[in-house]
Enzyme design. Structure first.
Site, PDB file in Angstrom:
ATOM      1  N   PRO A   3     114.213  38.351 109.948  1.00  0.00           N
ATOM      2  CA  PRO A   3     114.673  39.697 110.322  1.00  0.00           C
ATOM      3  C   PRO A   3     115.753  39.601 111.407  1.00  0.00           C
ATOM      4  O   PRO A   3     115.582  38.866 112.375  1.00  0.00           O
ATOM      5  CB  PRO A   3     113.418  40.374 110.879  1.00  0.00           C
ATOM      6  CG  PRO A   3     112.271  39.501 110.515  1.00  0.00           C
ATOM      7  CD  PRO A   3     112.805  38.133 110.271  1.00  0.00           C
ATOM      8  N   GLU A   4     116.828  40.308 111.216  1.00  0.00           N
ATOM      9  CA  GLU A   4     117.917  40.286 112.186  1.00  0.00           C
ATOM     10  C   GLU A   4     118.046  41.661 112.829  1.00  0.00           C
ATOM     11  O   GLU A   4     117.241  42.551 112.574  1.00  0.00           O
ATOM     12  CB  GLU A   4     119.221  39.851 111.499  1.00  0.00           C
ATOM     13  CG  GLU A   4     119.107  38.416 110.951  1.00  0.00           C
ATOM     14  CD  GLU A   4     120.439  37.841 110.496  1.00  0.00           C
ATOM     15  OE1 GLU A   4     121.494  38.322 110.961  1.00  0.00           O
ATOM     16  OE2 GLU A   4     120.424  36.917 109.680  1.00  0.00           O
TER      17      GLU A   4
END
Ligand SMILES: [Zn+2]
Length: 279
Positions: A3-4
């Site tokens: 996840p960014e």
């Protein structure tokens, strides 16, 4: 896929709309250690959360910040594979559920699921968040006003021989850009991923700043990128994978010039780029 920033921002927005004002009735933990094999501090979480109201949901870099009426803030980092989702308490719990925050009334639960256990759950004083070890060393946040072409240029000049891809991934210089958006931003700015960071001109730094901002904004608008692990707080999938120009497209034609896109490995992670457009 990790996840960014856009995925974390999407979760923050969803949760803000749904649970600010709610009270956490109860905290349940699996007892399994998370990042760096650290145990979650059960008594700290219970003290900060149980019986207290959620006053704010924010994001800093890739940390979700859940501000509580106790004067403490829960910091959540999703690590490599974490999810934080608000779900009906009736639904059976997924494997690898390591924390459950039951909301007052009993209908809904905030659940933290993390198969690979690189995530973080930690409590810090809200009035002294800037001093929290997790947040203290973070670099520029590319979604905030502090992220200007000039500020980026100064940070690029401050490096010593690292390539621009490594620079983009260094959270102490730029906070929240991960592997997907690094490739995408370099493609947008037409900069080769192996270019030496401190040799980029002012003009290229400006193009890079614009490209980083653009790829992140577009990803937030699309509610993040979904490959395998990431699901937003409602369990819906993001749509940004349809916007990607180069990521995981090696061997396919560049949308700009038609050349075959390439994949190289930098610091043990894949970078995707166009050998013609990016020099
Ligand atoms: Zn091209």
């Amino acid at each position: 896929v990790v996840p960014e920033l856009p995925e974390v921002e999407t979760i923050a927005r969803d949760l803000r709309a749904r649970i600010v004002g709610a009270r956490i009735a109860r905290v349940e933990l699996s007892g399994k250690p998370l990042r760096q094999r650290r145990r979650v501090d059960r008594s700290a979480l219970e003290r900060a959360l149980a019986g207290h109201r959620i006053e704010a949901i924010d994001r800093r870099a890739k940390y979700l910040l859940v501000g509580m009426s106790s004067g403490e803030t829960l910091l959540v980092h999703l690590g490599m594979s974490g999810r934080l989702a608000l779900v009906s308490a009736d639904l059976s719990r997924a494997a690898h559920t390591h924390a459950v925050f039951a909301l007052e009334g009993g209908a809904d639960e905030l659940r933290f699921v993390d198969p690979r256990r690189f995530g973080t759950l930690v409590v810090r004083r809200t009035d002294n968040l800037d001093a929290a070890p997790e947040l203290r060393g973070l670099g520029l946040d590319p979604t905030r006003a502090e992220f200007t072409a000039q500020a980026l240029y100064a940070r690029l000049r401050g490096t010593r021989g690292c390539d621009v891809k490594a620079f983009l991934l260094d959270q102490r210089r730029l906070a929240g850009v991960g592997n997907i958006y690094a490739s995408e931003a370099l493609y947008g700015a037409q900069i080769h991923p192996r270019a030496i960071a401190n040799s980029l001109s002012r003009a290229r730094a400006r193009r890079l700043a614009d490209a980083v901002r653009h790829v992140l904004e577009r990803a937030v608008e699309s509610r993040g990128t979904t490959f395998r692990d990431y699901l937003d707080a409602q369990g819906w999938e993001g749509e940004n994978q349809h916007n990607l120009q180069v990521f995981m497209r090696d061997g396919q034609p560049c949308y700009r010039c038609g050349a075959k896109l390439r994949r190289i490995v930098q610091q043990a992670r894949s970078t995707y780029y166009c050998p013609c457009c990016q020099r």
